[in-house]
Design a protein around this motif. Structure first.
Motif, PDB file in Angstrom:
ATOM      1  N   PRO A 174       1.071  -0.872   0.185  1.00 40.37           N
ATOM      2  CA  PRO A 174      -0.086   0.088  -0.154  1.00 40.37           C
ATOM      3  C   PRO A 174       1.094   1.572   0.225  1.00 40.37           C
ATOM      4  CG  PRO A 174      -0.847  -1.646   1.571  1.00 40.37           C
ATOM      5  CD  PRO A 174       0.333  -2.096   1.116  1.00 40.37           C
ATOM      6  N   VAL A 175       2.704   1.098   0.410  1.00 38.60           N
ATOM      7  CA  VAL A 175       2.818   2.122   0.286  1.00 38.60           C
ATOM      8  C   VAL A 175       3.731   2.569  -0.572  1.00 38.60           C
ATOM      9  CG1 VAL A 175       2.715   2.563   2.728  1.00 38.60           C
ATOM     10  CG2 VAL A 175       4.755   1.531   1.945  1.00 38.60           C
ATOM     11  N   GLY A 176       3.839   1.663  -1.832  1.00 35.91           N
ATOM     12  CA  GLY A 176       3.968   1.109  -2.453  1.00 35.91           C
ATOM     13  C   GLY A 176       5.897   0.785  -2.731  1.00 35.91           C
ATOM     14  N   LEU A 177       5.942   0.100  -2.074  1.00 30.97           N
ATOM     15  CA  LEU A 177       7.169  -0.923  -1.710  1.00 30.97           C
ATOM     16  C   LEU A 177       7.378  -2.578  -1.978  1.00 30.97           C
ATOM     17  CD1 LEU A 177       8.649   1.338   1.507  1.00 30.97           C
ATOM     18  CD2 LEU A 177       9.082   1.325  -1.015  1.00 30.97           C
ATOM     19  N   ARG A 178       8.410  -2.461  -2.108  1.00 31.10           N
ATOM     20  CA  ARG A 178       8.425  -4.254  -1.742  1.00 31.10           C
ATOM     21  C   ARG A 178       9.887  -4.891  -1.220  1.00 31.10           C
ATOM     22  NH1 ARG A 178       5.786  -7.927  -4.265  1.00 31.10           N
ATOM     23  NH2 ARG A 178       6.336 -10.326  -4.303  1.00 31.10           N
ATOM     24  N   LEU A 179       9.376  -5.847  -0.735  1.00 22.14           N
ATOM     25  CA  LEU A 179      10.621  -5.904   0.400  1.00 22.14           C
ATOM     26  C   LEU A 179      11.026  -7.909  -0.867  1.00 22.14           C
ATOM     27  CD1 LEU A 179      11.498  -6.341   3.213  1.00 22.14           C
ATOM     28  CD2 LEU A 179      10.779  -8.578   3.553  1.00 22.14           C
ATOM     29  N   THR A 180      12.261  -7.671  -0.649  1.00 22.18           N
ATOM     30  CA  THR A 180      13.390  -8.145  -2.561  1.00 22.18           C
ATOM     31  C   THR A 180      14.699  -8.385  -1.605  1.00 22.18           C
ATOM     32  OG1 THR A 180      12.727  -6.782  -4.206  1.00 22.18           O
ATOM     33  CG2 THR A 180      14.503  -8.184  -4.064  1.00 22.18           C
ATOM     34  N   PRO A 188       3.975   3.015  -8.975  1.00 20.72           N
ATOM     35  CA  PRO A 188       3.453   3.350  -8.119  1.00 20.72           C
ATOM     36  C   PRO A 188       2.370   3.948  -8.363  1.00 20.72           C
ATOM     37  CG  PRO A 188       5.397   4.796  -7.768  1.00 20.72           C
ATOM     38  CD  PRO A 188       5.258   3.812  -9.199  1.00 20.72           C
ATOM     39  N   THR A 189       0.743   3.810  -8.092  1.00 20.69           N
ATOM     40  CA  THR A 189      -0.137   4.930  -7.573  1.00 20.69           C
ATOM     41  C   THR A 189       0.162   6.177  -7.260  1.00 20.69           C
ATOM     42  OG1 THR A 189      -1.200   4.434  -6.016  1.00 20.69           O
ATOM     43  CG2 THR A 189      -1.602   2.663  -7.922  1.00 20.69           C
ATOM     44  N   GLU A 190      -0.685   7.720  -7.240  1.00 21.27           N
ATOM     45  CA  GLU A 190      -0.666   7.951  -6.665  1.00 21.27           C
ATOM     46  C   GLU A 190      -1.753   8.088  -5.014  1.00 21.27           C
ATOM     47  OE1 GLU A 190      -0.763  11.632  -7.415  1.00 21.27           O
ATOM     48  OE2 GLU A 190       0.614  10.818  -9.007  1.00 21.27           O
ATOM     49  N   GLN A 191      -2.327   7.322  -4.674  1.00 20.33           N
ATOM     50  CA  GLN A 191      -2.723   6.765  -3.790  1.00 20.33           C
ATOM     51  C   GLN A 191      -1.318   6.341  -2.411  1.00 20.33           C
ATOM     52  OE1 GLN A 191      -5.315   3.675  -2.852  1.00 20.33           O
ATOM     53  NE2 GLN A 191      -5.812   4.046  -1.057  1.00 20.33           N
ATOM     54  N   GLN A 192      -0.341   5.550  -3.355  1.00 19.25           N
ATOM     55  CA  GLN A 192       0.696   4.684  -2.715  1.00 19.25           C
ATOM     56  C   GLN A 192       1.564   5.966  -2.532  1.00 19.25           C
ATOM     57  OE1 GLN A 192       1.368   1.555  -6.117  1.00 19.25           O
ATOM     58  NE2 GLN A 192       1.228  -0.119  -4.329  1.00 19.25           N
ATOM     59  N   ARG A 193       1.509   6.905  -2.713  1.00 15.06           N
ATOM     60  CA  ARG A 193       2.376   7.836  -3.145  1.00 15.06           C
ATOM     61  C   ARG A 193       2.292   8.990  -1.720  1.00 15.06           C
ATOM     62  NH1 ARG A 193       2.667   8.500  -8.801  1.00 15.06           N
ATOM     63  NH2 ARG A 193       4.676   7.956  -9.729  1.00 15.06           N
ATOM     64  N   ALA A 194       1.202   8.880  -1.951  1.00 13.84           N
ATOM     65  CA  ALA A 194       1.023   9.726  -0.716  1.00 13.84           C
ATOM     66  C   ALA A 194       0.857   9.006   0.477  1.00 13.84           C
ATOM     67  CB  ALA A 194      -0.931   9.816  -0.920  1.00 13.84           C
ATOM     68  N   LEU A 195       0.596   7.516   0.617  1.00 17.88           N
ATOM     69  CA  LEU A 195       0.619   7.258   2.018  1.00 17.88           C
ATOM     70  C   LEU A 195       1.969   6.978   2.227  1.00 17.88           C
ATOM     71  CD1 LEU A 195      -1.774   4.592   1.479  1.00 17.88           C
ATOM     72  CD2 LEU A 195      -2.275   5.806   3.529  1.00 17.88           C
ATOM     73  N   PHE A 196       2.988   6.391   1.445  1.00 20.53           N
ATOM     74  CA  PHE A 196       4.302   6.482   1.494  1.00 20.53           C
ATOM     75  C   PHE A 196       4.936   8.184   1.968  1.00 20.53           C
ATOM     76  CE2 PHE A 196       9.013   7.240   0.602  1.00 20.53           C
ATOM     77  CZ  PHE A 196       9.753   6.399   0.644  1.00 20.53           C
ATOM     78  N   ASN A 197       4.548   8.927   2.099  1.00 25.17           N
ATOM     79  CA  ASN A 197       4.385  10.655   2.271  1.00 25.17           C
ATOM     80  C   ASN A 197       4.020  10.606   3.650  1.00 25.17           C
ATOM     81  OD1 ASN A 197       6.247  10.921  -0.274  1.00 25.17           O
ATOM     82  ND2 ASN A 197       4.390  12.162  -1.140  1.00 25.17           N
TER      83      ASN A 197
END
Length: 610
Positions: free
Chosen positions: A487-493, A595-604
């Motif tokens: 949801p915050v536009g990240l992936r654990l790798t 990433p979507t706009e929502q993901q970017r917003a949640l990340f911030n």
């Protein structure tokens, strides 16, 4: 933390704060002295006034005096009574018979109102959980020094400190009061009950102090030890950390706050208290930027405890039973989520960049996923078993346990993300802390049950959190991390290189040229083929190891069998070991593609980026 505490008026430093208001008549007065500090003894006189009726001495003909066996915040039976000697009792000036009746209890055979108990405590362990005195200074943790009577635990108490010779300073969170004759001694203190007395450590000597104000609350820092520091910078950065921590709940419950800081060789750690903390760090803690930030992380952790665990607490952690274990399955919240907050506080205060914070989160996950015990013990079980496992690790602990600190920190990060995503950015972990503080500490004046905490978390998140609790907290099953990070536009790798190099799976120490097995990883080649802790590895394929086992293992392939010569308890034996695939992981958080706009917003919102 305890019923009846409330936002008490507590003095930060006895050299600066004095109260002239009349104090309640104390049920017990303790006189603490240290006439020969080089011998490591504190001397205690415990005066019970008008106590016969309250203690049932009239009926029983005796009074039982006890010493705690542990201290809140450090979940291990420490048997403080082992350091007590010379217990005697007087009624007036007349000696009365006393007898030890249990490991931590003494019976005084008297039914008189006014008794005086005297004893000495050997104090030669300078940790945040114990007490210490020598020719340089004295430090005490109340549970290891002050005895109590059950019936008088909730009565007002007084402590008169008599520092050694030219020692001039006593720093504690206890309230300073005038002496018996109204003279205003700087070394006489009061507490409304025994719990607060135990929860207020003291530093005694000629230490340096400085002060600062954060959230409109005066703070005092007592500095013991030879150390160079920039006082202005340190005060400024303490303030930044403290105000960032206070912003979580939004209300500061103290009138004063005290830091006691010991700068000693090879030290590290802290212990939280209701209105103070003791920190131990090295003498060069401020010499490098990495060391300085590490110290501020410790400050953030122990300071945030004044909310989380001292006031926001599981119901089991107060009022305390000082004679027995106080069990809870929620140390992952009280300690682990405080570990989560230590870095989250430093991020919001500007000490961590967003990139540095992401690295910390990924490293925390790497740490627990590289621990075999993470697949054996749930973090709830780890919390419950703290009394017998966390403080008593052995060579197999890495295989069989997980730390409620480290996994709890990871769970704090995940719960924060779950709330953020569930509320579409309207709420985060701060809102849960704020709710628990207002609902249970202030309104209900008690702690919360495990189920009440779960209900609160789901209420704040706006959805069920079955995976978080059933998998993350109450099981040892693998966690789907990316469900929280997506949801915050990240992936654990996992960025660990997958090579064909074989893996043995031992930790070793080198002593006098001998390579000795110190740990064997569950599921590894060494574990499957029978290498034991304590084995000396003499040679690999007839080549003597010397002090460099890793050199001999370099380039060996998965599936290759090594012939080891091992000395086990004086008997030399040959052992074939077949190397396996290296199971270790190394995680990194990376942005998802597009990433979507929502993901970017949640990340911030998550990382306080404006």
């Amino acid at each position: 933390m305890l019923l009846g505490y409330g936002p008490l008026a507590l003095a930060a430093d006895t050299t600066a704060v004095n109260s002239t208001a009349p104090a309640p008549v104390p049920a017990i007065t303790y006189v603490l002295s240290m006439p020969e500090p080089q011998t490591h003894y504190f001397e205690v006189e415990m005066q019970l006034a008008n106590s016969a009726a309250a203690t049932n001495a009239r009926k029983n003909g005796y009074v039982d005096i006890k010493m705690p066996v542990w201290t809140p915040g450090s979940y291990l039976i420490r048997e403080y009574a082992k350091n007590v000697e010379g217990f005697t009792a007087l009624a007036g000036n007349r000696p009365v018979r006393s007898q030890k009746i249990r490991k931590n209890a003494w019976r005084v055979f008297s039914d008189e109102d006014n008794l005086t108990i005297r004893y000495r405590v050997y104090a030669n362990e300078l940790t945040v959980r114990t007490s210490f005195v020598d020719a340089n200074h004295g430090y005490l943790n109340g549970a290891s020094i002050f005895m109590y009577h059950d019936a008088l635990k909730n009565q007002p108490l007084r402590v008169i400190v008599q520092p050694y010779k030219d020692w001039k300073s006593v720093t504690t969170a206890l309230k300073s009061v005038g002496d018996e004759n109204g003279g205003g001694s700087n070394h006489t203190f009061e507490a409304p009950n025994y719990d607060l007395l135990v929860d207020s450590p003291m530093e005694i000597g000629n230490h340096r102090t400085f002060t600062f104000t954060a959230s409109n609350i005066p703070h005092t820092v007592a500095q013991f030890g030879e150390v160079d520091y920039n006082e202005q910078r340190l005060a400024t950065d303490y303030k930044r950390v403290c105000e960032a921590a206070a912003s979580v709940v939004g209300e500061h419950p103290c009138e004063n706050y005290t830091f006691i800081v010991h700068h000693i060789p090879m030290a590290g750690g802290g212990l939280e208290h209701l209105n103070s903390t003791t920190l131990q760090t090295s003498r060069n803690a401020y010499a490098t930027e990495a060391g300085y930030k590490g110290f501020l992380t410790l400050v953030a952790h122990e300071y945030f405890h004044l909310w989380n665990v001292k006031r926001i607490r599981p119901i089991a952690l107060g009022p305390f039973d000082y004679e027995n274990e106080n069990y809870t399955r929620m140390l992952w919240l009280s300690e682990g989520c405080t570990s989560f907050y230590e870095d989250y506080i430093l991020r919001r205060a500007g000490f961590h960049t967003p990139e540095q914070y992401l690295t910390i989160v990924a490293n925390d996950i790497t740490g627990i996923e590289n621990q075999p015990g993470n697949r054996v013990q749930s973090v709830a079980e780890s919390s419950f078993d703290a009394w017998i496992k966390y403080y008593r690790p052995n060579e197999n602990s890495n295989n069989s346990t997980v730390s409620y600190y480290s996994k709890g920190s990871v769970l704090g990060s995940l719960l924060n993300l779950a709330i953020l995503a569930g509320s579409n950015g309207a709420r985060n972990m701060d809102d849960l802390m704020r709710y628990l503080y207002n609902e249970y500490y202030k309104k209900r004046q008690r702690g919360f049950t495990d189920e009440e905490f779960r209900q609160a978390a789901e209420q704040i998140a706006g959805r069920k959190l079955d995976d978080f609790f059933n998998i993350g907290v109450y099981s040892a099953e693998p966690i789907n991390y990316n469900a929280y990070f997506e949801p915050v536009g990240l992936r654990l790798t996992n960025v660990a290189a997958r090579t064909q190099d074989g893996y043995l799976g031992v930790a070793t120490t080198v002593s006098n040229g001998k390579v000795v097995v110190a740990g064997v990883r569950r599921g590894s080649a060494a574990y499957a083929d029978g290498l034991n802790v304590g084995d000396e590895i003499i040679s690999v394929d007839s080549v003597r190891v010397g002090e460099d086992l890793l050199r001999l293992l370099a380039g060996r392939r998965v599936g290759e069998t090594l012939n080891l010569l091992v000395n086990r308890q004086g008997i030399v034996r040959r052992m074939p070991v077949t190397l396996t695939q290296n199971p270790l992981v190394s995680y990194r958080l990376e942005p998802v593609a597009n990433p979507t706009e929502q993901q970017r917003a949640l990340f911030n919102k998550w990382l306080f980026i404006k």
